[in-house]
Design an enzyme around this catalytic site. Structure first.
Site, PDB file in Angstrom:
ATOM      1  N   ASP A  38     -41.467 -18.837  90.927  1.00  0.00           N
ATOM      2  CA  ASP A  38     -42.358 -19.085  92.060  1.00  0.00           C
ATOM      3  C   ASP A  38     -43.347 -17.938  92.234  1.00  0.00           C
ATOM      4  O   ASP A  38     -42.957 -16.793  92.446  1.00  0.00           O
ATOM      5  CB  ASP A  38     -41.554 -19.297  93.345  1.00  0.00           C
ATOM      6  N   SER A  82     -46.657 -23.839  97.366  1.00  0.00           N
ATOM      7  CA  SER A  82     -45.612 -24.217  96.404  1.00  0.00           C
ATOM      8  C   SER A  82     -45.295 -25.701  96.424  1.00  0.00           C
ATOM      9  O   SER A  82     -44.872 -26.245  95.403  1.00  0.00           O
ATOM     10  CB  SER A  82     -44.323 -23.454  96.705  1.00  0.00           C
ATOM     11  N   ASP A 345     -45.745 -21.920  89.683  1.00  0.00           N
ATOM     12  CA  ASP A 345     -46.442 -22.933  90.477  1.00  0.00           C
ATOM     13  C   ASP A 345     -47.836 -22.471  90.900  1.00  0.00           C
ATOM     14  O   ASP A 345     -48.711 -23.289  91.165  1.00  0.00           O
ATOM     15  CB  ASP A 345     -45.611 -23.343  91.691  1.00  0.00           C
ATOM     16  N   HIS A 424     -51.354 -16.558  98.192  1.00  0.00           N
ATOM     17  CA  HIS A 424     -51.381 -17.042  96.814  1.00  0.00           C
ATOM     18  C   HIS A 424     -52.736 -16.807  96.160  1.00  0.00           C
ATOM     19  O   HIS A 424     -53.760 -16.742  96.832  1.00  0.00           O
ATOM     20  CB  HIS A 424     -51.070 -18.537  96.773  1.00  0.00           C
TER      21      HIS A 424
HETATM   22 ZN   LIG Z   1     -44.794 -20.933  95.224  1.00  0.00          ZN
END
Ligand SMILES: [Zn+2]
Length: 460
Positions: A38, A82, A345, A424
């Site tokens: 992740d 995610s 991801d 992210h």
């Molecule tokens: Zn993630």
């Protein structure tokens, strides 16, 4: 001349029919193990490699022989969370941010129950349709299936394999979807997911003001329901180790997420141990299995702008992959019937900055490659190699970073844009594959394509 010609033709025809027979009977990937790091973007992989093996080394999973680059944008966002990115891998469909394996759904956050916990489903009717997940398709084919993680079992990544819900934070509802026979069960899971492991005990156990303040408001004890359905229910590493095959298995090892690898309590198994046990249990099915393994804490450490923990989590994840490779090569030498895929991801905003000298500690301050002296920014201050694009750690005026402090376990790297938490990145991620049909993973592809390739490999 004619005879030779006829012989050649016959031989060619025989070879052709043999080749055709082989291509028809060639077993697709009987087993698939899908590893999801992740938030494990390319820079995080490079930094973890240097942390563990120096510049010239390789992590175990970097030795897999097939690679691709993956585009990760979601249905409605340039930068994904995610939920839709895992949903894309699991269903082949681009999904909206925050939504778990539902096409066209709007994410509606759950409402608070009488105890103040977000357990009230507010998704509404006709809010999206549920494409089948690869785990559901594998189950329908008669294979054993499993999903294991270092986060809560109800967290976005594992949830996207076995659940369909309009919001990733609906953990109490997600938990219901995996308990066979109970209200809210996902019937596509048939007699149940064969192996489940992670944390998140509060979502499976009843509310109690003192002992379980984040427990379920509906009073259901889902762990007891699992047990009544025939599952082996494990609460600790020791429980897990004692489990024997031929029974469905659920291991919930923490109230919330599992610990970071560096701080792990002895009651919690390592991800490598969880992976080994899952393969032991699932591989008893003669039709094969699908297993999803998430290294979920890589993302947590990056969000916390703690690079050291993120790199340690990558190494821990890498150990789990090596365990799987070792076990599967014993069961299926050559991996002729097993496809192993490793990917992430989405990226994060961590970058490698400056021109540090080769061999300089990756977590340290930059020492110039030519002089070996601490490199200075435009204001004459030292700085670290690893920094973040966004996060909480930014001063109006930078001060010198002490090298020892920068390498301490609780150091939080500096950031360019001041945000409440690190977020992210939208850059492409990497994919690594080995085994049956691994050669089909190549080029720069959509995350949804990964689903199609796995589905084709397994003949689903
Ligand atoms: Zn993630």
């Amino acid at each position: 001349m004619k005879t030779i010609h006829t012989c050649a033709l016959l031989l060619a025809a025989a070879l052709q029919s043999q080749a055709m027979a082989q291509s028809i009977t060639a077993p697709p990937a009987k087993n698939i193990i899908f590893f999801l790091g992740d938030g494990m973007g390319p820079t995080t992989i490079t930094a973890a490699r240097i942390y563990k093996y120096r510049e010239e080394g390789l992590l175990n999973f970097e030795r897999l022989d097939r690679t691709a680059r993956i585009k990760t944008y979601s249905n409605d966002a340039m930068v994904t969370d995610s939920a839709p990115s895992m949903g894309a891998y699991m269903t082949g469909v681009k999904i909206n941010n925050d939504v778990i394996s539902l096409q066209g759904a709007k994410p509606r956050a759950p409402g608070k129950d009488a105890n103040g916990n977000p357990s009230v489903d507010r998704c509404g009717d006709n809010n999206g349709s549920a494409p089948p997940t690869i785990l559901e398709l594998a189950k329908a084919s008669g294979r054993a299936v499993g999903a294991i993680t270092t986060t809560e079992l109800t967290h976005a990544t594992p949830a996207a394999t076995f659940s369909h819900i309009c919001n990733r934070n609906a953990a109490y509802t997600i938990a219901q979807q995996i308990v066979p026979g109970g209200a809210g069960y996902n019937p596509r899971l048939k007699d149940g997911v064969d192996v489940l492991m992670g944390g998140g005990r509060v979502y499976f156990t009843p509310f109690d003001a003192k002992s379980n303040p984040h427990g379920r408001a509906d009073g259901r004890d889902l762990l007891a329901e699992f047990k009544a359905d025939g599952y082996f229910v494990a609460a600790t590493r020791a429980d897990m180790m004692s489990a024997l095959p031929n029974r469905k298995f659920v291991g919930v090892y923490a109230d919330s997420h599992l610990d970071y690898a560096a701080d792990r309590k002895a009651t919690q198994p390592t991800l490598a141990e969880m992976t080994g046990k899952s393969i032991e249990l699932l591989s008893k099915n003669p039709k094969g299995f699908f297993l999803m393994v998430e290294g979920g804490k890589i993302d947590h450490a990056l969000h916390d702008s703690n690079a050291r923990k993120a790199l340690e989590e990558v190494v821990d994840f890498d150990n789990a992959i090596q365990t799987a490779l070792d076990r599967m090569r014993q069961l299926d030498p050559g991996l002729d019937h097993t496809l192993i895929v490793v990917t992430a991801d989405h990226d994060h905003t961590m970058v490698m900055n400056g021109y540090p000298k080769r061999g300089n500690p990756i977590l340290g301050i930059v020492h110039d490659y030519a002089t070996g002296q601490p490199a200075l920014d435009a204001d004459g201050k030292t700085y670290t190699t690893l920094v973040y694009g966004g996060g909480p750690n930014r001063r109006e005026t930078r001060v010198d970073v002490d090298d020892a402090r920068a390498q301490a376990p609780d150091y939080h790297q500096e950031t360019a844009v001041r945000l409440p938490g690190e977020g992210h990145g939208g850059g492409d991620v990497k994919l690594y594959a080995a085994g049956a049909r691994a050669a089909s993973f190549k080029g720069t592809i959509e995350n949804t394509r990964v689903f199609e390739l796995m589905k084709a490999a397994a003949g689903l």
